[in-house]
Scaffold this motif. Structure first.
Motif, PDB file in Angstrom:
ATOM      1  N   PRO A  31       4.763  -3.223  -9.518  1.00  0.00           N
ATOM      2  CA  PRO A  31       5.128  -3.244  -8.072  1.00  0.00           C
ATOM      3  C   PRO A  31       6.144  -4.197  -7.825  1.00  0.00           C
ATOM      4  CG  PRO A  31       2.591  -3.061  -8.369  1.00  0.00           C
ATOM      5  CD  PRO A  31       3.255  -3.418  -9.664  1.00  0.00           C
ATOM      6  N   GLN A  32       7.235  -4.009  -7.236  1.00  0.00           N
ATOM      7  CA  GLN A  32       8.233  -5.122  -7.013  1.00  0.00           C
ATOM      8  C   GLN A  32       8.919  -4.968  -5.708  1.00  0.00           C
ATOM      9  OE1 GLN A  32      11.203  -4.607 -10.370  1.00  0.00           O
ATOM     10  NE2 GLN A  32       9.609  -5.417 -11.714  1.00  0.00           N
ATOM     11  N   LYS A  74       1.880 -11.850  -2.379  1.00  0.00           N
ATOM     12  CA  LYS A  74       0.918 -10.890  -1.872  1.00  0.00           C
ATOM     13  C   LYS A  74       2.036 -10.068  -0.737  1.00  0.00           C
ATOM     14  CE  LYS A  74      -2.809 -11.925  -3.807  1.00  0.00           C
ATOM     15  NZ  LYS A  74      -3.819 -11.120  -4.731  1.00  0.00           N
ATOM     16  N   VAL A  75       1.803  -8.881  -0.687  1.00  0.00           N
ATOM     17  CA  VAL A  75       2.660  -8.006   0.142  1.00  0.00           C
ATOM     18  C   VAL A  75       1.907  -7.197   0.951  1.00  0.00           C
ATOM     19  CG1 VAL A  75       4.542  -6.390   0.748  1.00  0.00           C
ATOM     20  CG2 VAL A  75       4.773  -8.356  -1.006  1.00  0.00           C
ATOM     21  N   LYS A  76       1.942  -6.994   2.446  1.00  0.00           N
ATOM     22  CA  LYS A  76       1.080  -5.963   3.136  1.00  0.00           C
ATOM     23  C   LYS A  76       2.190  -5.183   4.245  1.00  0.00           C
ATOM     24  CE  LYS A  76      -2.693  -7.779   4.721  1.00  0.00           C
ATOM     25  NZ  LYS A  76      -3.758  -8.130   5.384  1.00  0.00           N
ATOM     26  N   VAL A  77       2.103  -4.065   4.623  1.00  0.00           N
ATOM     27  CA  VAL A  77       2.612  -3.612   5.610  1.00  0.00           C
ATOM     28  C   VAL A  77       1.818  -3.602   7.074  1.00  0.00           C
ATOM     29  CG1 VAL A  77       3.278  -1.255   6.638  1.00  0.00           C
ATOM     30  CG2 VAL A  77       3.434  -1.646   4.227  1.00  0.00           C
ATOM     31  N   ILE A  78       2.550  -3.998   8.023  1.00  0.00           N
ATOM     32  CA  ILE A  78       1.888  -4.453   9.199  1.00  0.00           C
ATOM     33  C   ILE A  78       2.593  -3.143  10.413  1.00  0.00           C
ATOM     34  CG2 ILE A  78       1.901  -6.258  11.039  1.00  0.00           C
ATOM     35  CD1 ILE A  78       0.841  -7.143   8.515  1.00  0.00           C
ATOM     36  N   THR A  79       1.765  -2.693  10.947  1.00  0.00           N
ATOM     37  CA  THR A  79       2.102  -1.657  12.042  1.00  0.00           C
ATOM     38  C   THR A  79       1.468  -2.247  13.179  1.00  0.00           C
ATOM     39  OG1 THR A  79       0.584   0.074  11.888  1.00  0.00           O
ATOM     40  CG2 THR A  79       2.349   0.088  10.417  1.00  0.00           C
ATOM     41  N   GLU A  80       1.729  -1.599  14.459  1.00  0.00           N
ATOM     42  CA  GLU A  80       0.986  -1.760  15.744  1.00  0.00           C
ATOM     43  C   GLU A  80      -0.517  -1.715  15.498  1.00  0.00           C
ATOM     44  OE1 GLU A  80       2.925   1.047  18.500  1.00  0.00           O
ATOM     45  OE2 GLU A  80       4.674   0.016  18.313  1.00  0.00           O
ATOM     46  N   GLU A  88      -0.311  -7.300  -4.818  1.00  0.00           N
ATOM     47  CA  GLU A  88       0.151  -8.342  -5.872  1.00  0.00           C
ATOM     48  C   GLU A  88       1.633  -7.970  -6.368  1.00  0.00           C
ATOM     49  OE1 GLU A  88      -1.560 -11.836  -8.543  1.00  0.00           O
ATOM     50  OE2 GLU A  88      -2.008  -9.944  -9.117  1.00  0.00           O
ATOM     51  N   VAL A  89       2.614  -8.588  -5.998  1.00  0.00           N
ATOM     52  CA  VAL A  89       4.043  -7.978  -6.327  1.00  0.00           C
ATOM     53  C   VAL A  89       4.727  -9.131  -7.178  1.00  0.00           C
ATOM     54  CG1 VAL A  89       3.990  -6.574  -4.471  1.00  0.00           C
ATOM     55  CG2 VAL A  89       5.225  -8.838  -4.333  1.00  0.00           C
ATOM     56  N   SER A 103       9.978  -1.112  -4.392  1.00  0.00           N
ATOM     57  CA  SER A 103       9.872  -0.194  -5.291  1.00  0.00           C
ATOM     58  C   SER A 103       9.010   0.747  -5.233  1.00  0.00           C
ATOM     59  CB  SER A 103       9.694  -1.184  -6.651  1.00  0.00           C
ATOM     60  OG  SER A 103       8.234  -1.199  -6.600  1.00  0.00           O
ATOM     61  N   ASP A 104       9.249   2.016  -6.218  1.00  0.00           N
ATOM     62  CA  ASP A 104       8.209   3.157  -6.234  1.00  0.00           C
ATOM     63  C   ASP A 104       6.779   2.635  -6.138  1.00  0.00           C
ATOM     64  OD1 ASP A 104       8.898   2.506  -8.854  1.00  0.00           O
ATOM     65  OD2 ASP A 104       9.246   4.530  -9.525  1.00  0.00           O
TER      66      ASP A 104
END
Length: 137
Positions: A31-32, A74-80, A88-89, A103-104
């Protein structure tokens, strides 16, 4: 239109939010998240630290030298109304990038299902059937 997602990116004690392009052509072995130098600077990753390795990657435009930080963020998607789990990337800093690229394998980790690249529609895999989300502005 494309699919862009609002991300919360954490590196050590620095946290930023940024919009990233989901790039189905960005194939990676882990994961990149590829980021421009301006984002790297905000995360304390520019100029390159001792954690970075200079590597050459193959791109559509030919070979490109980048800086790789393995498993540094560390990455996460944030929505309403929802957030993804943390992923972990590896961070890749590109001198040519003008926006972050997902990335895919990172899209898989974030449990993103694209419904229409052309219309910018997507959903989390665990969203109810028929729930569509729109690309971030």
């Amino acid at each position: 239109m494309a699919v862009r997602l609002r991300l919360r990116i954490r590196v050590r004690d620095r946290i930023i939010e940024d919009i990233a392009l989901l790039n189905s052509g960005f194939e990676a072995p882990t994961p990149q998240l590829l980021i421009p130098i301006s984002t790297a600077r905000a995360l304390g990753l520019w100029p390159p630290t001792e954690d970075a390795r200079e590597v050459t990657v193959d791109t559509a435009g030919g070979p490109l030298k980048v800086w790789l930080y393995a498993r540094v963020a560390k990455v996460k998607v944030i929505t309403e109304d929802a957030e993804s789990r943390d992923a972990e990337v590896d961070i890749i800093v590109s001198p040519l990038a003008d926006e972050p690229l997902i990335s895919d394998l990172l899209a898989d980790e974030l449990e993103i299902a694209v419904e229409s690249f052309g219309k910018g529609l997507w959903r989390f895999r665990n969203d109810p059937p028929g729930k569509l989300r729109h690309s971030a502005e």
